[in-house]
Write a protein that holds these residues in place. Structure first.
Motif, PDB file in Angstrom:
ATOM      1  N   VAL A 140     -25.662   8.131  13.221  1.00  0.00           N
ATOM      2  CA  VAL A 140     -24.735   7.484  12.294  1.00  0.00           C
ATOM      3  C   VAL A 140     -23.521   8.388  12.104  1.00  0.00           C
ATOM      4  O   VAL A 140     -23.670   9.529  11.651  1.00  0.00           O
ATOM      5  CB  VAL A 140     -25.421   7.199  10.937  1.00  0.00           C
ATOM      6  CG1 VAL A 140     -24.425   6.609   9.948  1.00  0.00           C
ATOM      7  CG2 VAL A 140     -26.612   6.266  11.130  1.00  0.00           C
TER       8      VAL A 140
ATOM      9  N   HIS B 228     -25.444   3.813   3.904  1.00  0.00           N
ATOM     10  CA  HIS B 228     -26.139   3.366   5.117  1.00  0.00           C
ATOM     11  C   HIS B 228     -27.656   3.357   4.912  1.00  0.00           C
ATOM     12  O   HIS B 228     -28.335   2.385   5.260  1.00  0.00           O
ATOM     13  CB  HIS B 228     -25.768   4.274   6.286  1.00  0.00           C
ATOM     14  CG  HIS B 228     -26.379   3.857   7.582  1.00  0.00           C
ATOM     15  ND1 HIS B 228     -25.760   2.965   8.441  1.00  0.00           N
ATOM     16  CD2 HIS B 228     -27.561   4.178   8.165  1.00  0.00           C
ATOM     17  CE1 HIS B 228     -26.528   2.766   9.483  1.00  0.00           C
ATOM     18  NE2 HIS B 228     -27.625   3.486   9.356  1.00  0.00           N
TER      19      HIS B 228
ATOM     20  N   ASP C 205     -29.382   1.167  12.548  1.00  0.00           N
ATOM     21  CA  ASP C 205     -28.623   0.366  11.604  1.00  0.00           C
ATOM     22  C   ASP C 205     -29.582  -0.569  10.868  1.00  0.00           C
ATOM     23  O   ASP C 205     -30.740  -0.731  11.273  1.00  0.00           O
ATOM     24  CB  ASP C 205     -27.545  -0.428  12.337  1.00  0.00           C
ATOM     25  CG  ASP C 205     -26.463   0.470  12.914  1.00  0.00           C
ATOM     26  OD1 ASP C 205     -26.191   1.527  12.299  1.00  0.00           O
ATOM     27  OD2 ASP C 205     -25.919   0.145  13.985  1.00  0.00           O
TER      28      ASP C 205
END
Length: 398
Positions: free
Chosen positions: A158, A187, A123
């Motif tokens: 993800v 992302h 992340d």
């Protein structure tokens, strides 16, 4: 001088080539740590090399060059080529860079390469934390490269990252690919923004991206990160173990964005860079001396790329300490299109105890000072290295 033997031992993780001569000199070359299975392929060339003059590097390479191929199979030929240059330099009492025309710089720039480590997650906050870690490394890198997209676990970790089946890459070199979801694209862009927030304009950022992107996604992503002034996006379409070039496809992406596009680590020989360079299909080429056919081959590609306004950033992450020495020698001689090369390191750490000739520290402020010792300037110490030989390879230094 004549070659009397060609030997290969897997020391730690890396296949090491030794060329033995009738005058007591030996030359060493190294294969990436990811390819220990290449030892039989290297030894296949023994009969072709016995009796050749190792100081006539080009003439000797003409015996075997046609027997290589795209990554990983060009590694055997490449390691032998570097071992030949090592012998030639030792025989002449000169560093290899002088045999290649002489250095044009006293220091060569490197980026993090092998000093990347697995992250706790994928992340934005994880990428930011790792950027901070790499900024604090004692090597003082002024450039770093980070893996995203299909070149990272992001594709599996993800949720709903792309419209495909994640987890197909169960073998190194197999390829995950597919159209990115809107969530997946956002992302990656968020991860880039998080890294740049940390790095600012102090440390430049490049991204190792694939291969595996579709052309529309590659263009969308390259445009989305234009504001971050990235060094390059690497291997979006092909790369790593993909045995073809797709220059026309790269050209479509490159022409659509101001973000520099990079590829080349898997490519074997200058001929296979021809379409990339002449067609201005990318902005940066990155051959690996341990895959492209050796250091003279890399230099030729760099010179030809320079004629066409294309930059050079050689690959090298798993090439070990002998591969590091070869990269230092050839990079010192490259034209001004040279940016930096990917820094290899000793793995396992005891490699630093069995080689002689490396400076300490190796990297200062992101730079390595070019050394002038004969040959590649770095040698394996047989007495210290013997303990790491397998029973099969006990005679490697005899």
């Amino acid at each position: 001088m004549k070659i009397t033997d060609l030997k290969c031992a897997v020391i730690g993780k890396n296949p090491i080539v030794r060329i033995v001569t009738d005058q007591g000199l030996s030359g060493y070359g190294e294969v990436e740590s990811y390819k220990p299975y290449l030892k039989p392929h290297i030894l296949h060339f023994r009969d072709a090399l016995i009796g050749a003059d190792p100081t006539l590097v080009e003439q000797t390479m003409m015996r075997i060059r046609q027997r290589g191929a795209f990554k990983p199979w060009g590694a055997a030929v490449s390691a032998i080529e570097m071992a030949l240059w090592d012998v030639a330099g030792k025989a002449a009492g000169l560093p290899v860079h002088k045999l290649l025309g002489g250095k044009v710089r006293d220091h060569v720039r490197v980026y993090n390469g092998s000093l990347r480590v697995p992250m706790a997650g994928y992340d934005p906050e994880h990428y930011a934390a790792d950027a901070q870690r790499q900024m604090a490394l004692p090597e003082g890198f002024t450039m770093i490269k980070q893996a995203v997209g299909f070149h990272s676990p992001m594709k599996r970790e993800v949720p709903d990252f792309f419209y495909g089946t994640p987890g197909q890459s169960v073998f190194h070199g197999s390829l995950d690919s597919g159209l990115m979801t809107e969530r997946g694209m956002k992302h990656i862009v968020a991860c880039v923004a998080a890294m740049k927030e940390v790095l600012g304009d102090k440390v430049a950022l490049a991204l190792d991206c694939g291969p595996g992107w579709t052309v529309p996604d590659a263009i969308r992503f390259a445009r989305a990160v234009e504001e971050y002034n990235l060094l390059w996006l690497e291997d979006l379409i092909t790369g790593d173990y993909v045995p073809y070039v797709n220059a026309d496809v790269y050209r479509e992406v490159t022409r659509a964005t101001s973000t520099p596009i990079h590829t080349g680590e898997q490519i074997y020989l200058r001929q296979n860079f021809k379409a990339l360079i002449e067609g201005h299909a990318v902005n940066v080429v990155g051959p690996d001396p341990c895959d492209v056919g050796g250091i003279a081959e890399l230099k030729w590609i760099a010179e030809y790329a320079n004629l066409h306004g294309i930059l050079m950033a050689p690959h090298g992450t798993g090439n070990g300490l002998l591969g590091l020495a070869a990269l230092v020698q050839v990079s010192a001689t490259l034209p001004n299109n040279f940016i930096a090369f990917e820094y290899p390191s000793g793995n396992p750490a005891w490699w630093y105890d069995i080689v002689d000739g490396l400076p300490n520290p190796i990297v200062r402020n992101g730079l390595i000072e070019v050394w002038d010792r004969p040959g590649m300037g770095v040698d394996i110490n047989p007495e210290r290295a013997r303990q790491y030989l397998t029973d099969e390879d006990r005679a490697f230094f005899d």
